[in-house]
Structure formats: C-alpha cells, structure tokens
Write a protein that holds these residues in place. Structure first.
Motif, mmCIF file in Angstrom:
data_model
loop_
_atom_site.group_PDB
_atom_site.id
_atom_site.type_symbol
_atom_site.label_atom_id
_atom_site.label_comp_id
_atom_site.label_asym_id
_atom_site.label_seq_id
_atom_site.Cartn_x
_atom_site.Cartn_y
_atom_site.Cartn_z
ATOM 1 N N GLY A 90 27.348 46.326 36.942
ATOM 2 C CA GLY A 90 28.099 45.122 36.634
ATOM 3 C C GLY A 90 26.873 43.728 36.742
ATOM 4 N N SER A 122 27.385 45.197 32.219
ATOM 5 C CA SER A 122 28.602 43.937 32.768
ATOM 6 C C SER A 122 29.051 44.283 31.611
ATOM 7 C CB SER A 122 27.556 42.819 33.664
ATOM 8 O OG SER A 122 27.256 41.978 32.229
ATOM 9 N N SER A 123 30.534 43.073 31.807
ATOM 10 C CA SER A 123 31.648 43.063 31.827
ATOM 11 C C SER A 123 31.822 44.083 30.794
ATOM 12 C CB SER A 123 31.248 42.041 30.603
ATOM 13 O OG SER A 123 30.453 40.797 31.172
ATOM 14 N N THR A 175 29.126 40.022 39.619
ATOM 15 C CA THR A 175 30.153 39.779 39.147
ATOM 16 C C THR A 175 30.319 40.855 37.632
ATOM 17 O OG1 THR A 175 28.875 38.902 36.957
ATOM 18 C CG2 THR A 175 29.540 38.098 39.799
ATOM 19 N N ASP A 176 31.033 41.349 37.377
ATOM 20 C CA ASP A 176 31.233 41.534 35.779
ATOM 21 C C ASP A 176 31.212 42.960 35.810
ATOM 22 O OD1 ASP A 176 31.678 39.389 34.807
ATOM 23 O OD2 ASP A 176 29.977 38.533 34.483
ATOM 24 N N HIS A 177 31.182 43.570 37.616
ATOM 25 C CA HIS A 177 30.789 45.308 37.166
ATOM 26 C C HIS A 177 32.683 45.747 36.973
ATOM 27 C CE1 HIS A 177 32.919 42.936 41.136
ATOM 28 N NE2 HIS A 177 33.639 44.176 41.292
ATOM 29 N N SER A 178 32.702 47.166 36.875
ATOM 30 C CA SER A 178 34.393 47.517 36.656
ATOM 31 C C SER A 178 34.591 47.862 38.943
ATOM 32 C CB SER A 178 34.370 49.176 35.764
ATOM 33 O OG SER A 178 33.442 50.011 35.919
#
Length: 101
Positions: free
Chosen positions: A46, A92-93, A20-23
């Motif tokens: 992420g 992340s984020s 999650t929260d990868h680019s």
C-alpha cells in the motif's frame, strides 16, 4: 509453532497505520500455530504519505478465552511479519490471494 516465533513482531499497541491501495486477504490459519486456529487477515503493501510499502501484517481477531467461564475475550491485535527470502518489492494498487497455508 506459536505466534511468539521470531518471524512475528507483536504490535498490540498499534498496527500498520493508515494507508491506501494495499491488499488484504483472509487466511484460515494453521492448526499447528497456537493463536491462529481461527484465521487472520493478511495485509500487504500500500501507500502512505511516506511512499510505497512492502510490509506484511496479520490482524488477529478477538477470540473467547477457553480458560475463562466469562464472555471475556482477547483483544484484536496486529502482528507485523518479519518476512524472509524473496520478498516482493514495495507496491500499491495490486491484488493478492491466499492459496494453501
């Protein structure tokens, strides 16, 4: 240059794994890199249950084989980039953009 360069590790059997929260950005590719003429998705960082990541992956889309008369195509595949130089810290984020080649 081609995708077989030492900077790429072919991981056709599996990709970066769930996270999650990868680019992720679309990169148009380079005409001088065989196999990237159509572009690729670039994934960075992420988080997973194992923590934060700083890995970079390319997702190469399926393309029709030019040497085939059939509708046969190569499968989508993941390639892990072996980055050199000042590699960003795991995160992340975050956000990312591709600029140039």
């Amino acid at each position: 240059q081609s995708l077989d360069d030492s900077a790429l590790v072919d991981r056709a059997d599996h990709g970066p794994g769930a996270r999650t929260d990868h680019s992720a950005c679309w990169w148009e590719g380079r005409s001088d890199m065989s196999g990237l003429e159509g572009g690729a998705m670039v994934l960075f960082g992420g988080s997973t249950d194992a923590g934060l990541h700083a890995d970079v992956w390319l997702l190469i889309p399926s393309v029709a084989r030019p040497d085939s008369d059939s509708a046969e195509s190569t499968p989508w595949r993941w390639l892990r980039m072996d980055c050199m130089g000042a590699v960003p810290l795991a995160r992340s984020s975050h956000a990312a953009v591709v600029c140039g080649d």
